[in-house]
Structure formats: C-alpha cells, structure tokens
Design an enzyme around this catalytic site. Structure first.
Site, PDB file in Angstrom:
ATOM      1  N   GLU A 169      -4.407  -2.990  -8.017  1.00  0.00           N
ATOM      2  CA  GLU A 169      -4.123  -3.978  -6.673  1.00  0.00           C
ATOM      3  C   GLU A 169      -4.887  -4.098  -5.744  1.00  0.00           C
ATOM      4  O   GLU A 169      -4.531  -4.612  -4.440  1.00  0.00           O
ATOM      5  CB  GLU A 169      -2.332  -3.986  -6.379  1.00  0.00           C
ATOM      6  N   GLY A 170      -5.903  -4.076  -5.785  1.00  0.00           N
ATOM      7  CA  GLY A 170      -6.890  -3.847  -5.026  1.00  0.00           C
ATOM      8  C   GLY A 170      -7.862  -2.447  -4.356  1.00  0.00           C
ATOM      9  O   GLY A 170      -7.279  -1.922  -3.870  1.00  0.00           O
TER      10      GLY A 170
END
Lengths: 600, 600
Positions: free
Chosen positions: B444-445
């Site tokens: 997620e980043g």
C-alpha cells in the site's frame, strides 16, 4: 546474484587504518605485510566467490536433515568444507607448529568476513572449530593439543562449543551437566546441551566437543564449572578413530535463519554410544576454571560474530545495489528525466543504500583496527605496547560484537525495503539475510550482555580511564581533520560533538555504576551503540583524510571518491544518531525502571 | 500464548483522546457513544481472542495450497471467516442501507486492530474486502452497488484490489492491463496482476476483483487508467452466480511472512473460464479516472496498514512480556536479590519492553485520533468543521501508515531479542511477528511513497500551513503541560524541543521542495518519522495529563499508573530521537546524493 568479496575496501582498512606494515614489523609476522595481505585476500575471494557463495541460497532451501541422531549437511557443504580444508583456510591464523599458517588476525579476519558474507551458515562450522582450537591452545595439556589440534587446524575434524542448557543461557551459573572423574583420569559426562551449532553433521569424520560441566563436589555458581573435551569418536593413541562416544543428537531446531547450519540438541550420557553410559571426556586445564577458559574463547567468538554482522550486511548491500540498478520505476523527483529511471537514482533509495554502506564501512574499519590491536597485544615484544593494545582490544570487542550485529538487523531490513514487494518474496533472496542476521545480536552474548561488559569490566572498573584515553585519540584526529578543507572541518565538528556526548555518558556511567546501577544498565545498550558509533566514526574520519590525500595523488580515483562520499554520509547521518542516544541515557534511566513489573 | 485484545487502552484512546462522545453528537452516530464502544470492543475481543487468534500460528505453519488454479485456505480460515460474517464484523462501519451497522471508524478501527493482532494473515481478507466496498461506494453505479455491496458487507463474498503488475509497482503509470469495451457496455479485461492478496481462495463462493486497466485509446500515464469490477463468477440479474469468469490464479507466492494469506498472480484473458477469451468487467465510474478512485480506497487501505503495524506490535509485545515474566536468568544488577530472577526485572529487558509499549501506545493514540477526524470529516454537518477534519486526517494518513509500520519492524525485532536464543526458534512464535511485519512498510505504498505524499501533497502544497496549524495545537498542549507538576513540565519541555525541530524541518521542506528537491526527498523518510513521532508524542502528552487526573481521582489506578510511566518513557526515549532526525535532514541532504550511481 553473484557475490563479490569486498577486497578493495578490506585492503584499504588493513593498510591505511589497521597499519599492516607495522604489524609486519612484529617478530613472527615479517612476511605478513601488505603484499601478503593482498595475495591472500585475492585468493580467498576466489574461493569464497566460486565455492562457498553458490551454496548460500540452496542451503537455505535444502538445509539438511536429522534422522535418528544422524544429521546430513546441506547438499554441497561437505565438498565445500573439504575444499576449505584443502585450501588451508581453517588454519590461516593458527600456529605453524600445529600446521597453521600463522598469519595475523588483521589478515585472517578479512578472509573470514569473506566466507561469512559468501555463506553465513557454512562459515559457522569453521568459526566454531576455530573457537575450540583457541580453547585448547589456551588451556589444554600438551597431550590434548597434540591429539586434537592438528586435525582441527587441517580441517579434518571440526569443533563445537557446548555452553547452553535449557535453564542456562546468558546465565552460565545455572549449568547442570555433570562430570564424574574415573579411576583412569577421564571423566564421564552427562546432561543436555542446546543450541549447539554444528553439534552434529556428516561433513567430517569426527567432531570435537568442548563441554562445560560440573564435577560432583564443585562449588555452586560460575566457580564450579569445568571444561572438557568430548570427541564424537574416541581417538586412539595412534590417532585413529575408536569407539563412538556417548553423545547423541536428539534433534535439530527449526530456525528463522542460518538454516543450513544444524543447531543441535545434544544429549550426553544416555548410553547411546559404544562406551557404556556417560560420554568420556578429558579435562581441559584445571577443574572449576572452565568458565575462565571459555571466556577467552568467547572473546574470540564475540569478535567473530561481530564480523558476521558486517558480512551479512555486505551481502545484503550488494544484493540491494544490484536490484536498485536493475529495477526501473518512476521518474526522478528533480525532473532530470522524462522517463522512469532505475530506482538507484531516487534520493530515498540512495539514502537507504548509503546508510547500509556507511554502517558496513565504519564497522569494518573498527573491526580490522581491532584485529591489529589483537595482533599487537599477542605478539609485540614490548610488554607495555602489548598491554596497551590488549586493553584497547578488550574495549573494542563488545563494540564490534554489539554494533555490527544490531546494525546488521537494520541493514538487512533496509535491503528488503530497497527491493519493495519483491523483497518479501523468498526467491528474491533479500529476505534470507534479514532472517539470518536476526540471531547475531543474540548468540555469543546478547547485546545487553555486551553492554554489561562494556559498562562494568571495560568502563567503570578503571574509572573510565580507557574510555577517556580513546577519547583523547579521537580528539587528536579531530585536530588533524580541523586543519584541512571544508569536508574534513565539518567532520571534525561532528566528531567533536559525538566525543563530547561520549564523555558526558562515560562520566555518568562511572558516577552511577555503583550508586544507581539500574539507571546505568537501563542505558547500557544505548551506551554501547553510542560508543561504537563514535569509534567507528573516528575510523571513518581517518579514512576521509587518507582518501582525500590519495585522490589528490590520483590513486584509485573511483574508490577514494566513494570513500569520501561514504565518510561524509557517516558524519551527517550516523554520527548524528549520537545526540539522541546521549539524551536517552542521561535523562531516561528512571522512566525505564518506573513501570511496576506487574503492570506490563 | 493466548492473545488478549487491548480493550482498556483502546477505550482510553477512544474516550479521552479521540473524543467518542463528540463523535456521538454528529447526526447518524447518536448511538455510538462510549457505552456502545465499550460493548462492541468487548464483543470483538471475545471473537478475536476465541476464534481468530488460535489460527495465527497454525496458519503460518500450514498456509494453504495452490493446485491448478485452485487455492485452499489454511485450515480453519473458512470457518472463521464465516463466523466473522455471522457476527457482522465485516459490515461494522458500512452503511446500514447495504446491511452494515454504520458505526464510526473510531470504533471500527479498534475492532479491526484486534482482528489484525489476533491473526494478521486472516485479517487481510476482510480488510481488502472493505477497501473494495469503499471503491464501489465512492464511484460505482447504483446497479454495481446493489449487485455487489450487500454480499460483500455481509461477508458472503470477498473483494480484492488489483493494482500491481510486474513492471508497475510504486509507479502505476506503467500499468499495461487492457480493457476493451464490448457492444453490451461491458469490457473484456486481459493482462497479468501480481501481489494480489486473497486473489484466490475457497473461503467464500465468489470474489469481487477491482482491477486497474487501460482502454485501447486511453492517454498514457496515470490519466489513462480505468477501474473495473471483475467478479470471479458472473452474477446473474437475480443475484445467483453465473459462469466462471476468465480470471485465473497462476500461482501463489512463497513469502517471508503473512504466509496464510494467499498472494496471487492473477491472469486475465487467457480463456480459462466459461466466458471465452477476456474476463468480463464492469466499469466503475468513468473511464480514465480509475487511479483517482483507487486513491480514495488507498487512503483507507493505508490507514488500515498503519493499524496492522500497531496490531502486530501489540501481539509481539504480549508475547515478549509473557516470556520475560516466565524466564528466570541472572541476578538483578542492583543486588536486590541473591537468586536469579525473571528477566522482566532486568533494566535492559524493561527498556526493550517499554520501547515496544511506548511506540504502540503512541501509534494507537494517533491512529484513533485520526479515525475520529475521519468520522468528523465524512459526517459533520458543519462544512467548515468537516473540511478542517479532512485536512487533518489527510495529513495523518502517511504518518499512521509510515510510522506504525516502520516501528513494527523495530518492535517485532525487539520482541525476538527479549526471547534470546528461543526467539530464533520458529516454534516459540516470536519470529512469526518479525517475519509478518516486514511487509508492512512496503505494501500500500512504501514508506518512501508515504514520505513523498507528506512532503508534496501534505506539506509543501499549502506552504506548510497544515503542518504549522498542527504545531500550534501542540504548542497549546505544551502550555497545559507546563502548568502542571514535574512530570508534565518535563514532558512539556521535551515536546517543545521536538516541535521546534519539526518547525525547522517544515521550513526547510517548504523552502527547498522546488529549488532543491533532491535534498528534500533525501530527508523525506526522516521527516515522516520525525513528524509522526511528534504527533504521537503530542497524544501521549495529552494522555499523561488525563492519566494524572484519573489517578488523582482514584480511577483505574494500575492502568493510569502504567500510562503515566509509558508517557514519561515516550518523552525520554522516543521524542529524544527527533534531534538526530532533524540534524540528518537539515544538514545531510548533500551527502545522500553525492555518491555517483556507478560507485555504489
């Protein structure tokens, strides 16, 4: 990916920082100057890159097996160990009278780092064997030495250290294994030992266990522990192998990492050999002095584990650099390209790689300077010089062990992070270093044990004298740096701030070690990290000056340019950590111990 | 060991820091006051402790299997997911019109933290499903919403997010999957997606994939990406399941951790279903706006991953405390006992446990304050109040994600260290958290992506206005602390120093973001760690005051005593980290980028 031994940086440290040419002036080391170091390291690189490194990932995947007491090593390990023996690598630093090559630790430690980086699991067998040799050299009778050491030095047999029992880990006072003296002067050993690295394997025909146990009438605690040689197979007078001794591998552990090194549970005295009940053991030195001997060996082992931290970090760094050069993702933040670029161009990836690199180079410099101090301490003809070197070496051991291993967890974690999602996939290989490194701050004395040693025996016992003498040398280095150009001047300022923080903490430690030990020991690991960061940073400051001079002279331009960049990063980013550690130590002791135990 | 949900601390944060009683004044949340929170969290604890937690270790060991496209979930997971559905946990925060319970995130996030702590791998299925629901709620047509959301909210079907492709990870501009519009308005999707969590499994009868792909005439880059619903089985008009769609699980990954959550490679359009070549997909919202929708969903997902960091840390902490109470080793350094004691009495073990605890409590406080901001932003009738809350929430998301996940690696590593050698043995269980946590700063980043977001969209875009407004609130808190007793006064001083460092850095970021982006982005992760440390520390300062007042009133005495001790530790040890981060950011940019790329 393929491994390249970091020969150039090792030689830089050996020559410019550890001073191999001064070591070569010590009687016995006349042939061990820079050219020897270069030749040996290059040969070592060939062996480790070609033979040892290719078994690293495969060893993690197929890590041998246990079946009814018999442990099969990971595929290829037996042949690689034979090649290690054949190449004379086991005996590199061992005395020539037992078949070794008598090279200084300053060279030997660099070779060992290469083997560890190539394959940490594989290297442990040789390391432990070296430790067992050291214990026998220190305290063994001539008969024991003659019977066991040559075959260990040659790599024909391996050795182990049997300390830990289920109830006795950091606290060896709790050792319960028994040794009962027999009429013939031998002992019968019984008990259970755990966490015995290469405690059982099929790589060599015999294994020489060094075992801590208590005689029936021994005093309680650490002063009642004796050390014994317990061979897997008894050794006849003519050197041939005799009966299978009563030591049995009950199981090997499923571990997080270093999977290819079998970690054995060994049971002594269950009547599973050919000698009746009780393993036959031979006393090393005198009864009840076992822990003392073991500590000599443990200092060597602690140094070695520190080098393991450097080695696994180096391997993780190389892996991460290769990926970062290869992986194309996103455009540069400074708009310098319209296309996606290799991620090594992105500032945060550089920050991670530089952090890895700066820690490794600082640690390596400190470790090799430590090796030179060891060589001087053990061989210098001037007793005063030798003694001073010994004091310095002993101060460094907990730093080398603690700093390099704690950082190896950080460095291998950064190695995974550089890989992004691919780092979490086992096949990529980055995760193996992350798993392997995690044992390093634990075995051969946890970081807290190293920190206790630093606080107690190494700092407060002499009222901070050794610590302050080192600070004095660092101040000299600052003076040299301050007299040079802008980069060195900045480094001098950073080093001075770090040294002043160190001195504040040393005063705090000495002032409170007796009166408020809880506050001191609450900060002991921070103290260890601060001190080692400073000492490694001092070496990086020295390296910075050398590199500037070499660069000005046009020597090894890319290497020296990189060394300067890495030293500057060390000053800006690694030395910068010291301020926070100092504050936590000086003002944070109470809040560590304030919490009632039942409230956790 | 058994898991206990941290209900008491969660309720403390929800009530005293996040202000649940103010949330309950927002229309629609009238029934969501403290008593509701308490009842729901206690029920959640029963479910997670009793049903979910017991499958954590077993799931790591037997983590399901892939066979010719079919993935069997880990034993017990299917039944546990059914129980989760049955208990209404999937729909806790979802709109009542789709069968959810409409509770605020301030309560929902605490329940989700419990599930994650109980079993990180298991929790991901529910989390991803929640993300898919959020995307459909944001941008789906009424028809899509009606057809898919109720069965996802009820837990009958699960959902996934399909972003990553081999060449497109952090950089989604590189997505290549294709979507070709058909005459009937549907699309045919083809391409390969990797790292799809719960992309295939047998826990539910259907899986609803949300997939990023490009239409043939889409512009290049991120503005040409569209979002599609691609169900594993088509859904007939009457809601019954139809043909098997053309999406196929080619393999699942062998990972370092979260092993029980199948990470799938999904192939679309290989004619392996019952619909011909090309998976049938339904456009969500408008063409080419897919990334925009995905980012809305991703903010929720990033928040959730931050909570995963807290959760796995909590689990590791509990494990370590239990061991430290149980393991007897060595006498106290202060001579207070002649016998060996449980290691929890040793100062360095306390330091490790307190570090774990302080980070967890600071992160949890920040996350739940963030959840309250989300609830206010999305539901408050006063638009100005809602907007301010939204700005605050958006500032917090990268902090919650980055700080909690980076720290989770540190905390789970300390958890292993507390266990000593036993921590390295898989069966002990501590190593699982260390392995599981390592993905959190990546997916997620990555932390660098969070840091870019913080630097760009959240700080420099408004010239530091939001950052400085938060600093203003922190200054108010310092004023309140300074007016109280010694512990609060000390904390005020530490918070002030941290805030002033923060303001220096904010000025640096704003001044250089355009002119010297390399220097800013070289320090972006440090800036993220500094900022989140401060914001969490601000919450701990607030907690300190509340706890002192409660303690004075005789309420929950052991808990409040512990909270005070933990807050003090946070001030002495965690806020203390900020000075070093500041120095590295302000004065270390050049040395990050100085190294020539070829010299690494």
């Amino acid at each position: 990916m393929s491994f390249r031994a970091p020969v150039q940086d090792q030689l830089f440290c050996i020559k410019e920082l550890a001073g191999i040419d001064q070591i070569a002036q010590i009687p016995g080391f006349e042939d061990a100057g820079f050219e020897t170091a270069q030749a040996v390291l290059e040969e070592s690189a060939k062996f480790n890159e070609g033979v040892v490194a290719p078994l690293n990932w495969s060893g993690d995947q197929d890590h041998g097996s246990w079946d009814n007491g018999v442990v099969k090593a990971s595929p290829g390990f037996k042949e690689a160990y034979a090649a290690l023996a054949e190449g004379g690598w086991q005996g590199l630093g061992q005395p020539t009278e037992y078949g070794g090559q008598g090279l200084p630790k300053t060279i030997g430690a660099a070779c060992v780092e290469q083997t560890m980086a190539a394959n940490l699991s594989f290297s442990l067998c040789s390391i432990l064997t070296g430790g067992a040799i050291e214990a026998l050299l220190t305290a063994g009778s001539d008969e024991l030495k003659t019977r066991y050491i040559p075959n260990m030095v040659s790599g024909k047999w391996t050795g182990t250290m049997n300390l830990t029992e289920p109830q006795a880990g950091s606290d060896l006072a709790l050792v319960r294994s028994k040794a009962v003296k027999q009429e013939d002067g031998t002992y019968r050993i019984s008990g259970q030992k755990i966490f015995i690295t290469y405690g059982e394997h099929d790589m060599t025909e015999n294994i020489v266990h060094l075992v801590l146990a208590r005689t029936p009438d021994a005093p309680e605690g650490v002063k009642g522990i004796s050390l014994f040689v317990v061979p897997k197979f008894l050794v006849n007078a003519d050197g041939s192998l005799g009966k299978r001794n009563d030591v049995y591998c009950a199981s090997i552990e499923e571990k997080l990492g270093i999977k290819a090194s079998p970690t054995a549970v060994l049971v002594y005295g269950d009547d599973k050999g050919e000698v009746g009940a009780g393993a036959i053991g031979y006393l090393v030195g005198e009864e009840n002095r076992g822990l003392e001997y073991m500590f000599i060996m443990m200092n060597a082992a602690r140094y070695d584990v520190g080098v393991q931290g450097i080695a696994v970090s180096e391997r993780a760094y190389q892996h991460a650099v290769a990926y970062a050069r290869d992986r194309v993702q996103s455009r540069p933040v400074d708009g310098s390209a319209k296309e996606s670029v290799a991620i090594i161009h992105h500032p945060d990836v550089k920050r991670m790689l530089m952090t890895m690199r700066a820690l490794i180079e600082g640690e390596r410099a400190m470790a090799l300077v430590g090796a030179a101090a060891y060589d001087t301490a053990h061989n210098h003809p001037d007793a005063a010089v030798a003694k001073q070197a010994q004091t310095f070496y002993e101060f460094l051991v907990p730093l080398i062990k603690g700093f390099s291993t704690e950082n190896s967890v950080e460095v291998t974690s950064l190695g995974v992070q550089v890989h992004g999602g691919m780092g979490f996939i086992e096949e990529t290989g980055a995760a193996q270093y992350y798993r392997d490194s995690r044992i390093l701050p634990i075995y051969e004395g946890t970081t807290a044990i190293q920190a206790n040693d630093l606080v107690g025996r190494k700092t407060s016992r002499d009222g901070g004298a050794t610590a302050k003498a080192i600070a004095g040398q660092i101040a000299d280095c600052e003076g040299q740096l301050a007299a040079r150009g802008a980069a060195c001047q900045k480094y001098a300022k950073q080093l001075k701030a770090a040294r002043e923080s160190f001195l504040q903490v040393v005063d705090f430690v000495c002032a409170n070690a007796k009166g408020n030990p809880n506050a001191v020991f609450a900060g002991s690991v921070n103290y260890l990290m601060l001190t080692s960061n400073l000492v490694a940073g001092w070496q990086m400051g020295r390296a910075l000056m050398v590199a500037e001079d070499k660069l000005a002279a046009g020597e090894e331009v890319p290497f020296m340019t990189a060394k300067i960049a890495t030293a500057r990063f060390y000053g800006d980013h690694i030395l910068a950590r010291i301020a926070s550690l100092r504050d936590a130590i000086l003002d944070g002791g109470d809040s560590v111990t304030a919490m009632p135990v039942e409230a956790f």
